[in-house]
Design an enzyme around this catalytic site. Structure first.
Site, PDB file in Angstrom:
ATOM      1  N   ASP A   1       0.862  -1.153   0.000  1.00  0.00           N
ATOM      2  CA  ASP A   1       0.000   0.000   0.000  1.00  0.00           C
ATOM      3  C   ASP A   1       0.913   1.222   0.000  1.00  0.00           C
ATOM      4  O   ASP A   1       2.108   1.108   0.271  1.00  0.00           O
ATOM      5  CB  ASP A   1      -0.849  -0.052   1.275  1.00  0.00           C
ATOM      6  N   LYS A   2       0.386   2.364  -0.326  1.00  0.00           N
ATOM      7  CA  LYS A   2       1.251   3.527  -0.311  1.00  0.00           C
ATOM      8  C   LYS A   2       1.063   4.346   0.965  1.00  0.00           C
ATOM      9  O   LYS A   2       1.968   4.458   1.774  1.00  0.00           O
ATOM     10  CB  LYS A   2       0.992   4.409  -1.520  1.00  0.00           C
TER      11      LYS A   2
ATOM     12  N   LYS B   1     -15.033  20.019   1.353  1.00  0.00           N
ATOM     13  CA  LYS B   1     -13.601  19.769   1.198  1.00  0.00           C
ATOM     14  C   LYS B   1     -13.500  18.386   0.581  1.00  0.00           C
ATOM     15  O   LYS B   1     -14.145  17.448   1.059  1.00  0.00           O
ATOM     16  CB  LYS B   1     -12.948  19.780   2.578  1.00  0.00           C
TER      17      LYS B   1
END
Lengths: 1526, 361
Positions: free
Chosen positions: A444-445, A800
């Site tokens: 995963d990053k 957002k």
């Protein structure tokens, strides 16, 4: 609506009463709801019940179960925790049953039982059972012990105390946890652990809130908010359980932590929905709340926490699978030998039977067996005698060794993380050696490669970029914080100081900071960050994250807004006169501050005072009915009826400004207030201020005087004032933004359920009534808050979210008027900056707002309320409602938040890659960000060719894959590459730059970047093979925008198709599926909760520990186990060999010259310990050497230690040794007066000595433990032999070795044979080992030699100048790690001169590997050699697809002629981000096959519409800009 | 969560502790053992490191081998096959069963005199005393004089357990097949006159066998009394209490019997029959000359292609004559030495190409 569907639609639902007759039970189990009511209430009278008299019978049954201890207890679990598997009675049968699941145990028991058959028995039956019983007993004991410790911890938990309301005593009494039943009322005080799943009914918190910490459940340390069930929140007096008459309907127990649905039906028939905000989960801790009361809904094993728990995972390691295969070979061998022996015996019997041989023993009845019968018997007996060929103790030994290995891994100090005070956890006990064989890592990053710790970097507001140079410098200082000699970091300094720093900065500085930053990413930052991180105290709040240096220009604007607004407010002016830009700036920061779910915690926040306020403000008692009536959807008849709402409400609401009710309530309230008395907001604000004395000043009219000097004169901004104000955020980027806003003096000071307070220097404390919070979810990719602006009284939506989403939701701007044009310009500018941020690897968020008219809001509100009170698919409705709200947004700006790389990630990746591991990054991030992070962490190298696969359709994907494959295949054969571009003909790809001819020779590695959509196509059955083949050629693969499912599919694909060992590492819930699918799942016990850890086999605190875990421990575990397994096979074969040869001399009668006791206990006692010690402790190569030469890991990948070939050589050696060990004593005692055991005992001794010596040859490190174990082993044998041979003369029939050993000790022949036989047997092995070690040493052996030679000196001694280790140093180091690269890759070193290191990058940037922490010799050399050559060889060819082409022909990517030509790249009109990417990425070769990045207007018809076309102009501009940076 | 969901977690609120990490600070101990840094000897097997071993083995083994070989060669041993397969053999007549008792005499000549104690063995070939069922067919309790076992022998003795409703003593196939030839040795003095060589029949069994393992049934009376209610093994001519006239060598503690009961390891074996003790230092025990062996031929081995031999042998410190061990030592020593040389050469060559060889143990 709220009725339970099962109850409502099905007249005779089997749901509610899951009890009664057995026949119905199953059906009932399947029912979807459960009903809970108070235990304190008597059974409800039939009339009062909603279900009516017809269901009386059912009700009676129900009555049964809610009486605790009655029949119902069987169905509704009580709170007793019982994780034990056995009871005293069931232990033996159940354990045996479980153990017999292992086939080997069955086999051995059968063999032992065979001994009870007189005709075939070889040993005394009782004795034959001994080893099996021993092994069963050991395992049983282990199980028992585990079960007992479980029992003890269960007891401990069961006996925790808790306050439960007692019907008899009419008060809360202390009870044990185990006594809690469903329907009980529990009272929990602060910091208490929640004993069961409890529905929150009352809280001491005035707002009916309760904070819980779910660290036990998911590891998240931030506080979660829970709400009292609607209808109970407004009770005045303390909640009285005796009056609780409502009925709760909720889901059946399930394990979904994030979902809970149900409804509560009050006595008066009113219903209210329940959701997860109402549920306190077992195992969590009550925080920040004095006391709460709730009713138990799920208890014991039905709680979500326990349903979520799953036992440790049992996987079978690859080695074990291979071993099992060899065990089968052994079985075959056993059968063969036994058959041979049986036939031999048959022949023998036939030969001697009729001859009346004196030694022929007839049957008991005097008759004699036919040869065939005799052969059959002999066969069975032989199996008994030779049973040791199947290693009984192997499985037990392996388990022991693995447990020890796990212990040592756990104990490794180098895997201990100081920051989190956690070490590596092994959750799976039996796949340690798989760690040594991994070929593919799927990572995963976010949170795995990166910190998941966000730092605000820059932002753009209404089209203006604020680059935050000072902030960048500050971060740079943190990076350099290693040495304290630096000037003090301006962290949180006074405003003037910041201003002075910032004001003299010029834009020019951008270049410098940019470049330094990008370099820092690679190397030295790691150490610096470590230093800075040690100082952090809470999550998401290290000084690096919290002390943001504001951009002076922006700060100026913010304070100007602030001042203006304050003035306006003071003068009662409408605040409309702000310029649009300033108003945007102001809104931008307000949005940053309040559009989140950040909780403000101040440790000394006085709860008592709040309570007082609560008492004061409490509105007149409102009945439940009134409340419900208000909420009832029937009152909201339509959009137009909004107005009619308010009168009804104001009657009950007047004068109460703070009602601790749900947001729906407050929303209504807000509307009403707004309509009736607009000025009330002022009161709200002042009231809010009144609580905290310090902030009251700005609110007083005179205090708010517009003072131009306020900037200097005003009391210092919030940060220094209340340093203890801390933000607890659910996600780190929220915290980052809030801290960023605070740096601009726009500080979040309070967040309650219904309002947020923001502190501004001039305006003072602004309290925003919070009407709604539409939480973030991954499908919407945004969150919004709806507030009523205290200044303008407008209802505003602040949103957002991800730029891709928010940009599409903007209010379409008309190009007609100036304003629209301006807006459009702002948008395109913002998009530009967004792209730029992405290129820099920043996480981008767009901030937008929307002003709602009253009517719009009322209309929306109605539907929203409906959605909120819905029971069914509430989530869906809510999200639809949110989508309705979040449209026509006005863009305010965007932020760029940096997710910093974790410590040592580039180094770790480099090491892992050297170790031959292919690393795939599967991330949900956008492609640009992912690619940049990949570059930053050295996943993509400067000189790599990047194949980018972006396809919009299946066909496009197929076509692209074909092209890529053609290209890859073409480049693979050496010499061939030239042909392909030409042969591919058509020349559809125009190589951007003519390649220098010599550039063709060294082939850079390939990398693949693929986005989620293309990945979905590529994972289709038809394409997966191609995709896989392509991916196999690539050194690294980057999958962006991939969903959790895709992640797991990719892993599964690789695992099943490539038959390679896979490892998945991740930290979040989205990685769970991937972790579970992989052979080895590693969870990062980071900040995103524990789901990943729960699913994993190993949990590491940080990514970098993976290096040591795999390269050191994985290698050791594999090599140890492999060697041990081989040794086991050898040992057993050799021992059985001895017995088998003897058969030739005893008429194949299955006789044994070795006493049965030795025979049975040899494996178990005499020869087991040394191999265990070696299996646990042996280190073939020391850790330092393994880390210095990661390529040694390949031996595990290639299974060098344990291959079929090694196995068979091993077996052959065993056969040879047994021959020697048999025939030397045979010849030595030939025609002597030795009896069977006088001859057999020396053979046993010889065998033992041979085993020990053999182990000695195999053992690489001899610690005192090894010596002791060997000595002990030999000593034990002789001791046992002595004792046994002297103990009694008549025991142990049939054979009686009385005094044999004693006699032998007086016999020189014994010593002489014991000396010569083992040595002769082992001479060949030793000789070949020595030969191999000298002539064809493996890499491991060389590394060992090297390590040994250098160990007396320093671990990193200069490498031998003459004999380069194969694979260790450069040429072959880089080559095999690049699957696509063929032989010519080694020519890299031959042509370093062709690219003079004059390129700016090369001179500025130190060689990437040189910076790394590790200074291993070969690495250094490799990098040193590469450094001048690689980075200076810019191969940034960006083959461009000519527009309108469907079939792309790959261009020969390769070198560009010079750097200057690279700079001109953007002018080629190639996709902007790609070119800038290649620039940022150090001018690596980028081979672009992206459909989506084609010019949008020329998109072909055959390709379906893709992602939004890039804005050409923007991209060009961006490219320009990117170029400007250099 | 199952594993982790224990009380500790609920109380501490932390992830599960690894073993040994109960303390708040979970930092593992930095001990050599836990960090796997125990001081260790790390041999590396290369030609250079191993060749001393080979030379040492060679240098040790060759002298030992020579010593053993010489010792073995100094042992005098004569072996006389008296099975009578050869028609010319005097014992040939005994092959047919109907000649009972059959006595045959075999002449032989000792070329060299036998010094020291001389051991007289009988040797059998192709006799599978190690057959599984044969080995088992005995009752050690009975042989140890256990009265109950005497009358009720172990089932292992089947089918030689009972005969005519009486328990067989000693039971079992081993006892039943006891070697029952009688061998007498005569020295021919002056052509026709011969003197019998005194053969000592005691001391041929292990001391522990004779005194611990084998015991006659308890009782004070004569042996016959103690063995009453038992019957002799089927093949035996006389019951066990008549094996010898000497009370100390009769019944179960008859040494010939004890020796026989110690089943041989291999199908070709010898068993000690008698000892010829040296009478004085001056005269050899068996001077060189002509002897003849008087055999009371009872034991049938011809039917299963067995062989019977009489062996006279002196012994050395390492037992009887066995040239093999000496040869084996010499061979192994030489091979080892040779391999050492090979390794030396390799090491030498290899040292020139790379210098890993300077690593020593």
């Amino acid at each position: 609506m709220e009725r339970d569907p099962a109850a409502g639609e099905d007249p005779a639902p089997p749901d509610r009463r899951p009890q009664g007759r057995r026949g119905r039970r199953r059906r009932r189990r399947e029912s979807r709801t459960r009903t809970v009511r108070s235990n304190l209430q008597p059974p409800p009278p039939a009339s009062a019940h909603e279900e009516g008299a017809a269901q009386g019978a059912r009700r009676r049954r129900r009555w049964w179960w809610w009486r605790p201890g009655r029949g119902g207890a069987q169905h509704l679990a009580d709170n007793r925790l019982k994780t034990t598997k056995y009871t005293l009675l069931s232990f033996v049968p159940k354990n045996l049953f479980e153990q017999f699941h292992r086939l080997a145990n069955v086999y051995f028991v059968l063999i032992a039982l065979l001994n009870f058959v007189p005709a075939v028995n070889a040993f005394q039956p009782g004795l034959a059972l001994a080893p099996v019983l021993f092994i069963l007993a050991v395992t049983a004991f282990k199980d028992l012990w585990e079960d007992y410790s479980r029992h003890r911890s269960d007891q401990e938990i069961n006996h925790l105390g808790c306050l439960v309301f007692s019907r008899e005593e009419k008060q809360y009494v202390n009870r044990f946890w185990r006594e809690i039943r469903v329907g009980d009322f529990v009272r929990l005080r602060c910091n208490e652990i929640i004993p069961a799943d409890v529905l929150l009914l009352s809280s001491s918190n005035p707002d009916g809130l309760c904070h819980i910490e779910t660290a036990n459940l998911d590891g998240e340390t931030n506080l979660k908010r829970r709400q009292v069930v609607r209808g109970f929140s407004e009770l005045v007096s303390e909640f009285d359980p005796l009056t609780f008459t409502s009925v709760i309907e909720c889901e059946r127990p399930n394990n979904d932590l994030s979902r809970f649905r149900g409804c509560i039906t009050h006595e008066n028939g009113k219903k209210a929905g329940l959701h997860k905000e109402n549920l306190l989960l077992r195992g969590c801790t009550v925080r920040n709340t004095e006391a709460v009361v709730g009713i138990v809904i799920y208890a014991g094993h039905e709680t979500k926490a326990l349903l979520n728990s799953s036992g440790p995972r049992y996987k079978r390691s690859m080695l074990e699978r291979q071993m099992n295969c060899d065990v089968l070979w052994c079985v075959l061998l056993l059968v063969c030998t036994c058959l041979f022996s049986a036939v031999g015996h048959g022949v023998w019997v036939r030969r001697y039977q009729e001859k009346k041989a004196l030694f022929d023993v007839p049957e008991a009845d005097g008759g004699s067996l036919s040869p065939v019968t005799a052969a059959v018997y002999s066969f069975l007996t032989m199996i008994i005698v030779l049973q040791v060929l199947i290693p009984v103790s192997l499985y037990v030994s392996i388990e022991i060794v693995k447990v020890c290995q796990v212990y040592f891994i756990n104990q490794d100090v180098d895997l201990y993380d100081e920051e989190t005070d956690s070490q590596l956890q092994c959750r799976a006990l039996n796949i340690t050696e798989d760690l040594g064989q991994i070929r593919y890592i799927f990572s995963d990053k976010t949170g795995t490669l990166t910190e998941n710790r966000m730092v605000f970097r820059r932002c753009t507001v209404s089209g203006m970029e604020y680059s935050h140079d000072a902030n960048a410098q500050r971060l740079a200082r943190y990076q350099e914080a290693d040495s304290d000699s630096e000037e003090p970091v301006p962290r949180g300094g006074s405003l003037s100081q910041r201003g002075s720093i910032g004001s003299h900065q010029s834009v020019r500085l951008v270049h410098r900071t940019q470049s330094t930053r990008s370099h820092r990413r690679t190397g030295s930052r790691a150490e610096a960050r470590r230093a800075s991180m040690l100082s952090k105290h809470t999550a998401f709040s290290s000084p690096m994250e919290t002390d943001i240096t504001p951009d002076p220009k922006l700060l100026e604007k913010v304070s100007e807004c602030d001042r203006c607004l304050a003035v306006a407010r003071h003068q009662q002016h409408p605040p409309a006169h702000l310029s649009p830009e300033l108003s945007d700036v102001f809104d931008f920061f307000i949005a940053l501050t309040i559009c989140n779910t950040v909780v403000v915690t101040a440790p000394d926040q006085p709860r008592q005072k709040v309570r007082v306020r609560f008492e004061q403000l409490k509105s007149p008692v409102k009945t439940l009915e009134g409340l419900l009536r208000r909420l009832s959807p029937s009152r909201l008849t339509g959009c137009g009826s909004a107005a009619s709402l308010f009168p009804a409400k104001s009657s009950s609401k007047s004068g109460s400004s703070f009602l601790p009710v749900l947001s729906a309530d407050s929303a209504l309230l807000g509307l009403e207030e707004k309509l009736s008395q607009p000025a009330q907001a002022q009161a709200v604000a002042s009231e809010g201020c009144g609580e905290d004395g310090w902030a009251s000043q700005p609110c007083a009219p005179e205090g708010c005087a517009p003072d131009p000097c306020a900037l200097e004169r005003a009391p210092p901004p919030p940060p220094p004032k209340d340093p203890e104000l801390r933000y607890e955020a659910e996600s780190p980027d929220e915290a980052a933004l809030v801290y960023a806003a605070r740096a601009y003096n726009c500080a979040l000071v309070q967040r309650l359920q219904d309002r947020v307070a923001v502190q501004l220097p001039h305006l003072g404390r602004l309290t925003f009534p919070l009407l709604h919070t539409l939480g973030f979810d991954s499908t919407r990719k945004r969150m919004s808050v709806v507030v009523r602006h205290p200044l303008t009284q407008e209802i505003q939506v602040y949103t957002k979210g991800a730029d891709s989403v928010v940009m599409d939701l903007l209010l379409p701007c008309s190009p007609d008027d100036a304003r629209g044009r301006h807006q459009k310009k702002i948008r395109s500018k913002t998009q530009n900056y967004l792209n730029l941020y992405a290129v820099e690897g920043l996480r981008t968020l767009c901030i937008a707002k929307r002003v709602l008219s009253k009517e719009e809001y009322a209309c929306w509100l109605q539907s929203h309320l409906e959605a909120e009170s819905a029971v069914d698919n509430r989530e869906e409705l809510l999200s639809q409602s949110a989508i309705r709200l979040e449209t026509n947004l006005h863009l305010l700006g965007a932020t760029g938040v940096e997710d910093r790389l974790q410590d040592g990630v580039p180094e770790t990746i480099a090491k892992l890659r050297q170790a031959g591991l292919q690393i795939w990054v599967l991330t949900g991030d956008k492609q640009e960000t992912a690619v940049n992070i990949a570059h930053a962490c050295k996943l993509l190298d400067q000189d790599e060719e990047v194949i980018t696969l972006n396809a919009d359709s299946q066909e496009a994907c197929a076509a692209l894959l074909d092209q890529c494959l053609a290209y890859v295949q073409a480049r693979t054969p050496p010499g061939a590459p030239e042909k392909t571009p030409a042969g591919g003909a058509g020349g559809r790809f125009y190589p951007l730059l003519r390649l220098p001819p010599e550039a063709a020779a060294p082939r850079p590695c390939l990398s693949l970047v693929i986005d989620g959509r293309s990945l979905a196509y590529a994972l289709e059955k038809s394409l997966e093979d191609k995709f896989l083949f392509l991916a196999k050629q690539c050194r690294s693969v980057l999958c962006c925008r991939s969903t959790p499912l895709q992640k797991s599919m990719v892993v599964k694909l690789v695992r099943s198709k490539l038959k390679a060992m896979t490892l998945a590492i991740g930290d979040g819930a989205n990685d769970v599926s991937m972790i579970q699918v992989a052979d080895v799942g590693v969870g990062i016990s980071g900040q995103e909760g524990m789901q990943a850890v729960m699913a994993s086999d190993f949990a590491v605190p940080r990514f970098r520990y993976l290096e040591r875990l795999l390269i050191v421990h994985g290698h050791w575990c594999y090599s140890r186990l492999a060697n041990m397994v081989l040794y086991f096979f050898y040992k057993n074969t050799m021992f059985v060999g001895l017995l088998f040869w003897f058969q030739f001399f005893c008429g194949f009668s299955a006789s044994a010259m070795i006493d049965q006791w030795y025979l049975i206990f040899f494996n178990l006692l005499f020869s087991s310990l040394p191999q265990l010690v070696t299996g646990v402790l042996d280190k073939d190569v020391p850790a330092e050497a393994l880390l210095a030469q990661p390529q040694l890991y390949r031996s595990g990948q290639n299974m060098e230690e344990y291959r079929p070939r090694t196995f068979w050589w091993n077996m052959a050696d065993a056969a040879f040794q047994s021959l020697v060990c048999f025939f030397i004593p045979y010849l030595a005692y030939y025609d002597s007066d030795a009896d069977v055991f006088t001859w057999g005992t020396p053979i046993t001794a010889i065998a033992l000595l041979t085993f020990l010596l053999h182990l000695g040859i195999e053992t690489k490190t001899w610690t005192w433990l090894n010596w002791t174990a060997c000595g002990f082993s030999a000593l034990l044998f002789f001791t046992v032999a002595f004792v046994y041979n002297s103990s009694c003369a008549t025991c142990y029939p049939p054979s009686n070795p009385y005094w044999t050993m004693q006699t032998l000790t007086g016999d020189p022949l014994f010593y002489l044979t014991c000396l010569i036989a083992p040595i002769t047997a082992l001479l060949p092995r030793l000789f070949f080992k020595a030969l191999q070690g000298s002539l064809f040493p493996t890499q491991l052996q060389r590394a060992r030699q090297l390590a040994k030679r250098s160990s007396p000196r320093k671990p990193r001694a200069p490498r031998d100048p003459r004999g380069p280790l194969p694979g260790a140093p450069s040429p072959d180091t880089s080559e095999p790690s690049c699957p696509g690269a063929s032989a010519p890759a080694s020519q890299d070193d031959a042509s370093p001169g062709s690219w003079p290191p004059g390129a700016p990058e090369a001179s500025e940037e130190p060689s990437p590997v040189d910076v790394s922490v590790d200074v291993s010799v070969p690495l250094r050399e490799a990098s040193g050699r590469r450094a001048p050559g690689r980075p200076s060889g810019p191969r940034a060819a960006v083959p461009e697809r000519r527009s309108g082409d469907s079939r792309a022909k790959p261009a020969r990517s390769g070198r560009t002629a010079s750097l200057s030509s690279v700079f001109s790249l953007p002018h080629f009109g190639s996709p902007g981000w790609i070119s800038s990417l290649s620039l940022v990425g150090g001018l690596g070769g980028v081979w672009q096959l992206s459909r989506s990045s084609l010019h949008g207007d020329k998109r072909e018809a055959e390709f379906l519409p893709g992602p939004p076309p890039p804005r050409d102009g923007d991209l060009c501009g961006l490219g320009q800009r990117a170029a400007d940076y250099f | 969560m199952a594993m982790s969901y224990n009380s500790k977690d609920e109380v501490d609120g932390g992830p599960p502790c690894a073993p040994g990490g109960a303390a708040k600070n979970r930092r593992p101990d930095n001990t050599a053992f836990k960090q796997q840094r125990l001081p260790a000897w790390q041999p590396i097997l290369t030609a250079g490191t191993v060749l001393p071993t080979f030379f040492i083995i060679g240098l040790i083994f060759i002298p030992i081998g020579i010593g053993i070989f010489v010792t073995s060669n100094n042992i005098r041993e004569i072996e006389i096959d008296y099975t009578g397969i050869d028609p010319s053999s005097p014992c040939n007549k005994c092959l047919s069963r109907n000649v009972t008792p059959c006595i045959c005499t075999i002449n032989f000549t000792l070329e060299q005199s036998f010094e020291g104690n001389v051991f007289m063995y009988y040797g059998l070939s192709n006799f599978y005393q190690n057959h599984r069922r044969y080995v088992k067919s005995r009752d050690d309790s009975q042989l140890n004089g256990d009265p109950t076992a005497l009358l009720n022998p172990s089932k292992e003795c089947e089918p030689y357990r009972r005969n005519e409703d009486k328990p067989i003593a000693p039971c079992g196939a081993i006892a039943n097949s006891m070697f029952n030839d009688t061998l007498e040795l005569f020295l021919v003095v002056n052509g026709s006159f011969s003197t019998a060589i005194p053969l000592k029949k005691k001391g041929i069994a292990w001391w522990t066998d004779k005194n611990v393992k084998f015991r006659n049934p308890p009782g004070e009376g004569p042996l016959q009394e103690r063995f009453k209610d038992t019957t002799k093994p089927v093949n035996w001519v006389k019951p066990v209490y008549l094996l010898d006239s000497d009370q100390d060598n009769n019944g179960f503690i008859n040494e010939d019997f004890i020796v026989w009961m110690r089943t041989a390891a291999l199908p070709t074996f010898r068993k000690l029959y008698r000892i010829i003790e040296r009478k004085s230092d001056l005269h050899p025990t068996l001077p060189a000359g002509d002897y003849f062996l008087n055999i009371k031929y009872n034991y049938p081995v011809h039917s299963f292609d067995g062989r019977k031999r009489m062996i006279l042998s002196t012994i050395s410190w390492m037992g009887g004559k066995n040239p093999f061990l000496g040869i084996a030592y010499i061979t192994t020593g030489s091979i080892s030495f040779l391999l050492g040389v090979v390794l030396l050469v390799i090491n030498h060559k290899y040292r020139n190409s790379s210098n890993t060889a300077d690593i020593t143990i």
